[in-house]
Design an enzyme around this catalytic site. Structure first.
Site, PDB file in Angstrom:
ATOM      1  N   GLY A 259       0.834  -1.198   0.000  1.00 36.43           N
ATOM      2  CA  GLY A 259       0.000   0.000   0.000  1.00 36.43           C
ATOM      3  C   GLY A 259       0.861   1.236   0.000  1.00 36.43           C
TER       4      GLY A 259
ATOM      5  N   GLU B 169       5.184  -0.835  13.077  1.00 38.21           N
ATOM      6  CA  GLU B 169       3.881  -1.009  12.435  1.00 38.21           C
ATOM      7  C   GLU B 169       2.735  -0.762  13.412  1.00 38.21           C
ATOM      8  OE1 GLU B 169       3.826  -1.045   9.403  1.00 38.21           O
ATOM      9  OE2 GLU B 169       5.863  -1.686   8.923  1.00 38.21           O
TER      10      GLU B 169
ATOM     11  N   HIS C 175       5.015   6.717  10.417  1.00 38.90           N
ATOM     12  CA  HIS C 175       6.302   6.022  10.333  1.00 38.90           C
ATOM     13  C   HIS C 175       7.489   6.990  10.350  1.00 38.90           C
ATOM     14  CE1 HIS C 175       5.661   1.795  10.100  1.00 38.90           C
ATOM     15  NE2 HIS C 175       4.971   1.800   8.979  1.00 38.90           N
TER      16      HIS C 175
ATOM     17  N   MET D 194       5.196   2.661   1.392  1.00 37.47           N
ATOM     18  CA  MET D 194       6.476   2.378   2.041  1.00 37.47           C
ATOM     19  C   MET D 194       7.092   3.695   2.468  1.00 37.47           C
ATOM     20  SD  MET D 194       8.646   0.352   3.252  1.00 37.47           S
ATOM     21  CE  MET D 194      10.160   0.809   4.074  1.00 37.47           C
ATOM     22  N   GLU D 195       7.489   3.741   3.739  1.00 36.24           N
ATOM     23  CA  GLU D 195       7.781   4.993   4.430  1.00 36.24           C
ATOM     24  C   GLU D 195       9.187   5.526   4.237  1.00 36.24           C
ATOM     25  OE1 GLU D 195       8.569   1.591   7.449  1.00 36.24           O
ATOM     26  OE2 GLU D 195       7.151   2.010   5.859  1.00 36.24           O
TER      27      GLU D 195
ATOM     28  N   HIS E 295      -0.841   6.292   8.186  1.00 37.46           N
ATOM     29  CA  HIS E 295       0.071   5.209   8.574  1.00 37.46           C
ATOM     30  C   HIS E 295       1.498   5.532   8.143  1.00 37.46           C
ATOM     31  CE1 HIS E 295       1.093   0.798   9.011  1.00 37.46           C
ATOM     32  NE2 HIS E 295       2.022   1.178   8.145  1.00 37.46           N
ATOM     33  N   GLU E 296       1.677   5.853   6.867  1.00 35.22           N
ATOM     34  CA  GLU E 296       3.035   6.118   6.371  1.00 35.22           C
ATOM     35  C   GLU E 296       3.615   7.381   6.994  1.00 35.22           C
ATOM     36  OE1 GLU E 296       4.365   3.767   4.918  1.00 35.22           O
ATOM     37  OE2 GLU E 296       2.591   2.640   4.308  1.00 35.22           O
TER      38      GLU E 296
END
Length: 839
Positions: free
Chosen positions: A280, A338, A319, A282-283, A315-316
């Site tokens: 979905g 996570e 991070h 990637m940070e 979410h990202e």
């Protein structure tokens, strides 16, 4: 020559850091924990200066050069990681002299005589590995999590050796480049374009990244903060969503700064939206990657789709603080980044969607997803043992993404929101730009509460599985009973809501479940007791016959959506455990789904309807009733989201010739019921499903649908997936066996779609022969694929199967491989759960 090799073999036993047994094992494939500890003890002040020449030709080699500088606390052998062929190392100099290095088991070994106390500098000229370059015709991107930096360039590939990176890229004309740090310089030379980036903040190797190719760039500013969004989208409707995406990024950054008290800790925040991206998101700091289908929604998105995009962005963004600013020491604690990303994302989206019941949304997302793995024989603890980073991708799953936030919510409640926040801020301050583990966080939070967090943590974090919770009447009293299905005698301490039914009266009471048996006060006169019926508590709520009957009849009558959802989830879990017939559950859903007004519960009901149809795949009467209900919902006066959800569910379950003809007419004429809108992707999915039901028309449908697709990347995807739709079994067989070669499955989401259609429920008999070779390929899938690919490969293979023969294929494979790697074995058991429960 034999004597020479023997001499080197004997010497290696003594040269790798001494002659103890522990040190002998440092040079093994992958990155062992022993090697990581060995290097961390002596290496500091690490920097990488990288240069890559990116050719326009997709198959042409990428040349690279890296300068690695660092301090050593004592002279010793230097062991670098490089998971490529020896021939790709062209030259190595150490402290100004050509090195007499050795290459062994994915490692470059520099003799102790070439190292010095203090500052050391190495230069390595190499050919970059292709495994993590994700090369396409006119763009590429790196994805190095968890241990794949070593597939791209020689490095110390472990999360606790953070370094500062400086990058220069030589690009074809017309290409752009994005990396972790801001662009420092750009110029033309030798018909190419050079882009040089500033030095980064300290980063773990898995967070280093660059993207290069032909992209469009959109630039946004808010309150002095700038971000750029790079994309390849051509659909104007999708492109108009970019300001909303940027606004949500700004909002998430502001929220995290406010909560943590720490300004955004990196030089920039740019994002790149990629077609066919494996995850979905990637940070990567400064170059966060997102999947195009998750970010660009249809012109009439559902609430679930809008929530999903907002949660992904949040979410990202979380991070950046949890994962990038403070990073786990070792990937056995990957869940600690996570858990915070999902935990804070759930908080961040609340003000964006005030009309949504977020407690209900957490129940729908965190609990249901976690149960999908925690109920299976492949259940694992949140924190798992990890001896080598080559297996790190296998610790990812629903348990670390969704069970862990549930546990974190429990922890916050125990401490109180303010104490929890202060503890988190202290954690970030303590480990800024450094590394931490779960125990370090526990030590900090333990000072903010009298609760014995270590004892609590052992059960919830270090043990696998979930409690089976039931209600039992003994000697006139109702008792809440928990059982450890793994027979370890574990007891989970948690508050559990219990529903008491007496005639027409229904009451909810919260019970603190700490022991094996807890007497429920005020419940002696209840006729029916439903554990978990109020929406609180984690576990499998085993319902007795009376509770199951009551739930089936009355779930739709509860006014509180949390109560409705909790009863439905309990019914579903009891269906999975074989205590409730799929036909009975389906009848209950079909009878009442049209009355459901909450969009979150409605979407759950559609998912349960689909699950029941999968179980009843040979029951034509039940499938036809489900088809008719979905068609009724499609043409009803319900809101567009409800009607669209029904249609998308119909596309996954329809079987009958009459329904197939109706859907074909919709596809051919592109005429829908008034007020119902389908996206280009909806029509692509409709084409795939129709080709399987109407094989005689498949060639014509594929040709027509291809002509309708306007975006070249989506056209490539369509052509890739369409190969799985051939009515010819020989062509499908050839396609399947071609995917057993790594070079033919590089775009993982598209490959998974192919595997799913090859193993479609309507092709179960023909696809049975694919199961065993797909499982045999799993170890290679792990070696060559990204972190989610092994689990998704197995799931795509097995999802469409419901036969005892398929179950036996899985059982036979596991019996023949009694020593199969445990982490991979768990992925099989999780994905095969529905088969292994067949009678």
């Amino acid at each position: 020559m034999k004597n020479v090799y023997l001499w080197w073999g004997i010497c290696s036993l003594f040269f790798i850091g001494g002659c103890t047994q522990k040190q002998i094992n440092l040079v093994v494939p992958g990155v062992s924990k022993e090697l990581a500890v060995y290097r961390k003890a002596s290496v500091s002040d690490l920097k990488y200066k990288l240069e890559f020449h990116l050719p326009a030709q997709q198959k042409k080699a990428v040349k690279g050069k890296v300068e690695i500088s660092f301090h050593l606390s004592k002279p010793e052998q230097i062991i670098l990681d490089f998971r490529e062929d020896r021939e790709k190392i062209k030259e190595i100099t150490v402290n100004g002299q050509l090195s007499a290095y050795r290459f062994e088991k994915e490692h470059i070994i520099i003799p102790v005589s070439e190292s010095v106390v203090g500052f050391n500098r190495m230069e390595i000229v190499f050919i970059a590995g292709d495994r993590s370059l994700n090369r396409n015709e006119d763009y590429m991107y790196t994805l190095l999590v968890p241990d794949r930096a070593r597939t791209l360039f020689p490095c110390f590939d472990q999360p606790d050796l953070k370094a500062r990176f400086t990058l220069s890229l030589r690009l074809p004309q017309g290409w752009q480049a994005v990396s972790n740090a801001p662009e420092k310089d750009a110029y033309e030379a030798d018909k190419d374009r050079w882009v040089c980036f500033a030095e980064t903040e300290p980063l773990s190797t898995y967070l280093f990244s660059f993207v290069a190719g032909r992209f469009e760039r959109a630039f946004y500013t808010q309150e002095g903060r700038d971000i750029s969004i790079y994309h390849r989208e051509t659909d104007p409707q999708r492109v108009t969503q970019l300001p909303l995406i940027a606004g949500q990024v700004f909002g998430a950054l502001n929220w995290m700064e406010e909560y943590t008290g720490i300004p955004y800790p990196f030089a920039k925040y740019d994002l790149i939206i990629l077609p066919g991206f494996q995850f979905g998101g990637m940070e990567h700091t400064g170059a966060t990657l997102y999947n195009d289908n998750r970010m660009f929604l249809t012109s009439h998105p559902t609430v679930n789709e809008e929530l999903g995009r907002a949660e992904l962005i949040a979410h990202e963004t979380a991070h950046m603080w949890f994962g990038d600013y403070v990073t786990m020491k070792w990937f056995d604690d990957v869940w600690t980044k996570e858990v915070f990303a999902n935990f804070f994302a759930a908080k961040m989206i609340k003000p964006l969607f005030p009309a949504v019941n977020h407690t209900l949304n957490d129940l729908k997302n965190f609990y249901a997803a976690s149960y999908s793995e925690d109920r299976t024989a492949g259940s694992n603890a949140i924190k798992q043992d990890l001896g080598n980073l080559k297996d790190a991708g296998l610790v990812y799953g629903q348990i670390i993404y969704n069970k862990a936030p549930i546990v974190m919510q429990m922890l916050e409640k125990q401490l109180g929101e303010e104490a929890f926040r202060k503890g988190i801020q202290e954690y970030l301050d303590t480990y800024a730009y450094s590394n931490a583990d779960w125990e370090g966080l526990m030590d900090i939070l333990d000072r903010y509460t009298p609760v014995d967090l270590k004892k609590w943590s052992h059960i919830w974090v270090h043990e696998k599985g979930l409690p089976e919770i039931s209600a039992r009447k003994e000697k006139g009293w109702w008792w809440l009973v928990q059982r450890d299905t793994w027979n370890r005698g574990i007891q989970w301490a948690q508050p559990v809501s219990v529903m008491f039914v007496k005639g027409d009266s229904v009451k909810i009471k919260e019970v603190l479940l700490e022991k094996e048996k807890t007497r429920i006060s005020l419940a002696a006169e209840a006729d029916i007791v439903v554990p978990g019926g109020g929406g609180k508590g984690y576990g499998y709520f085993a319902l007795d016959t009376a509770s199951l009957s009551y739930g089936l009849k009355h779930w739709k009558n509860f006014q509180d959506p949390l109560h409705r959802m909790s009863i439905l989830m309990a019914l579903y879990e009891n269906k999975r455990q074989g205590k409730l017939k799929s036909a009975d559950f389906l009848t209950s859903i079909l009878t009442s789904i049209q009355r459901e007004e909450n969009p979150l519960i409605y979407s759950v009901l559609l998912g349960y309807l689909e699950s029941c149809c999968a179980d009843l795949c040979t029951d034509k009467e039940s499938i036809q009733k489900a088809e008719e209900k979905c068609l009724t919902l499609m043409y009803s006066s319900l809101g567009k989201e409800y009607r669209l959800g029904a249609f998308r569910t119909l596309l996954r379950i329809f079987r009958s010739p009459s329904c197939s003809q109706k859907i074909y007419t919709i596809w051919r004429l592109q005429q829908l019921p008034e007020g119902l809108y389908l996206s280009e992707r909806d029509y692509m999915n409709m084409t795939y499903e129709l080709c399987i039901r109407l094989p005689e028309k498949s060639e014509e449908m594929l040709e027509i649908q291809q002509s309708r697709i306007t975006n070249p990347d989506r056209c490539r995807e369509f052509n890739y997936v369409a190969r799985a739709l051939s009515p010819c079994a020989e062509i499908r067989d050839s396609l399947f066996f071609s995917l057993l070669k790594a070079e033919n499955r590089q775009i993982e989401p598209w490959t998974l779609a192919v595997i799913s259609y090859l193993n479609h429920p309507l092709r179960q008999k023909e696809a049975l022969k694919y199961i065993r070779p797909a499982l045999e390929a799993l170890e290679d899938i792990q070696r060559t694929g990204d972190i989610f690919f092994p689990k998704n490969w197995v799931a795509a293979t097995l999802r469409g199967h419901r036969s005892p023969a398929a179950a036996n294929s899985v059982k036979d494979f596991l019996e023949v491989h009694p020593s199969y790697p445990p982490l991979l074995r768990n992925k099989i058991l999780q994905s095969a759960d529905h088969l292994l429960r067949l009678e």
